[in-house]
Design an enzyme around this catalytic site. Structure first.
Site, PDB file in Angstrom:
ATOM      1  N   HIS A 138       0.732  -1.159  -0.133  1.00 13.05           N
ATOM      2  CA  HIS A 138      -0.055   0.104   0.127  1.00 13.05           C
ATOM      3  C   HIS A 138       0.778   1.225   0.111  1.00 13.05           C
ATOM      4  O   HIS A 138       1.896   1.269   0.450  1.00 13.05           O
ATOM      5  CB  HIS A 138      -0.993   0.033   1.171  1.00 13.05           C
ATOM      6  CG  HIS A 138      -0.560   0.205   2.360  1.00 13.05           C
ATOM      7  ND1 HIS A 138      -1.267  -0.217   3.688  1.00 13.05           N
ATOM      8  CD2 HIS A 138       0.583   0.708   3.020  1.00 13.05           C
ATOM      9  CE1 HIS A 138      -0.568   0.388   4.511  1.00 13.05           C
ATOM     10  NE2 HIS A 138       0.683   0.908   4.429  1.00 13.05           N
ATOM     11  N   GLU A 143      -5.003   0.432  -0.516  1.00 11.91           N
ATOM     12  CA  GLU A 143      -4.693  -0.877   0.067  1.00 11.91           C
ATOM     13  C   GLU A 143      -4.917  -1.750  -1.250  1.00 11.91           C
ATOM     14  O   GLU A 143      -5.677  -1.306  -2.264  1.00 11.91           O
ATOM     15  CB  GLU A 143      -5.585  -1.436   1.068  1.00 11.91           C
ATOM     16  CG  GLU A 143      -5.518  -0.580   2.459  1.00 11.91           C
ATOM     17  CD  GLU A 143      -4.542  -1.019   3.375  1.00 11.91           C
ATOM     18  OE1 GLU A 143      -3.745  -1.508   2.647  1.00 11.91           O
ATOM     19  OE2 GLU A 143      -4.647  -0.823   4.353  1.00 11.91           O
TER      20      GLU A 143
HETATM   21  P1  PGA Z   1       6.057   2.051   8.210  1.00 18.76           P
HETATM   22  O1  PGA Z   1       4.525   2.094   7.321  1.00 18.76           O
HETATM   23  O2  PGA Z   1       6.939   3.013   7.739  1.00 18.76           O
HETATM   24  O3  PGA Z   1       5.652   2.139   9.673  1.00 18.76           O
HETATM   25  O4  PGA Z   1       6.685   0.733   7.977  1.00 18.76           O
HETATM   26  C1  PGA Z   1       4.722   2.409   5.976  1.00 18.76           C
HETATM   27  C2  PGA Z   1       3.403   2.449   5.461  1.00 18.76           C
HETATM   28  O5  PGA Z   1       2.644   1.574   6.150  1.00 18.76           O
HETATM   29  O6  PGA Z   1       3.101   2.931   4.381  1.00 18.76           O
END
Ligand code: PGA
Length: 240
Positions: A138, A143
């Site tokens: 995503h 999503e």
């Molecule tokens: P994260 O999330 O940087 O906490 O891994 C990234 C995202 O879900 O876009």
């Protein structure tokens, strides 16, 4: 597409800091598209440090965030508005009136989304849009699904995202199940897109982003169509 593979998280953050710092120095009234999550925390700490040293001035900078949980109060310490204030805005000389995050408290989420998209259209596109990437590919809260939405919209979070974000909450049941997010088309309004990825849990998503296919099952693959995409990842996210 340009890909920069770094030794580790710190080097990834430093490379990204160079790109942002150069833009802010060369264009003091630049518009930045920002993201939340663990991945950009190093960048934000570095930018705050450069401000403290007197090397960067944010007084004319405007920022536009990708997404926000819905519903959530801005004062909730898990809201993305809170995150941005805490990790960056409270540490630099930006005017908070120039920082935009979709409003998780809006009474009418669809109206909030329409207004956010109108604002993005009116300002003519950010100079750089920063992105993280979910383990499921995503970007923002776009999503994996049969269809992807072009514009800012209210969306349901997938189980994978709810579980991935549960680490920030006391219990998985507290993770909001909906969010307001820029759509793929909103992200494409950016002049340049910089995507950061760190850690081996991002490897599968990144390898699909680097292959030759587009799939709505990994929304990040759509970025291959953008004419100025830079991927900065560490060795673990890049894989062998
Ligand atoms: P994260 O999330 O940087 O906490 O891994 C990234 C995202 O879900 O876009």
């Amino acid at each position: 597409m340009k890909i920069i593979v770094c030794e580790n998280y710190e080097e990834m953050s430093a490379k990204c800091t160079e790109i942002f710092a150069e833009l802010i120095k060369n264009k003091p009234d630049c518009k930045l598209g920002l993201a939340t999550g663990s991945t950009p925390e190093g960048l934000y700490a570095n930018l705050a440090e450069l401000y403290k040293k007197g090397e960067l001035d944010f007084s004319k900078v405007k920022t536009y965030n990708l997404d926000e949980y819905y519903p959530i109060k801005a004062t909730n310490d898990q809201s993305y508005r809170y995150f941005m204030n805490d990790k960056l805005f409270n540490h630099i000389n930006i005017d908070k009136a120039n920082t935009f995050v979709p409003n998780g408290e809006a009474a009418d989420p669809d109206e909030e989304c329409r207004n956010y998209e109108k604002m993005l259209d009116a300002m003519g596109g950010v100079d750089i849009q920063l992105l993280g990437i979910g383990q499921n590919g995503h970007i923002g809260f776009n999503e994996p699904d049969e269809k992807l939405c072009c514009v800012t919209h209210l969306t349901d979070l997938t189980e994978s995202t709810i579980n991935a974000n549960a680490r920030f909450f006391n219990d998985v049941s507290e993770v909001p199940t909906k969010a307001l997010t820029m759509g793929i088309g909103s992200i494409f309004k950016a002049k340049k897109v910089v995507l950061l990825a760190s850690g081996k849990n991002k490897k599968d998503a990144i390898s699909q982003l680097l292959d030759e296919n587009l799939t709505t099952n990994n929304p990040s693959t759509m970025l291959k169509l953008h004419n100025d995409l830079v991927i900065i990842c560490d060795k673990e996210a890049y894989g062998e």
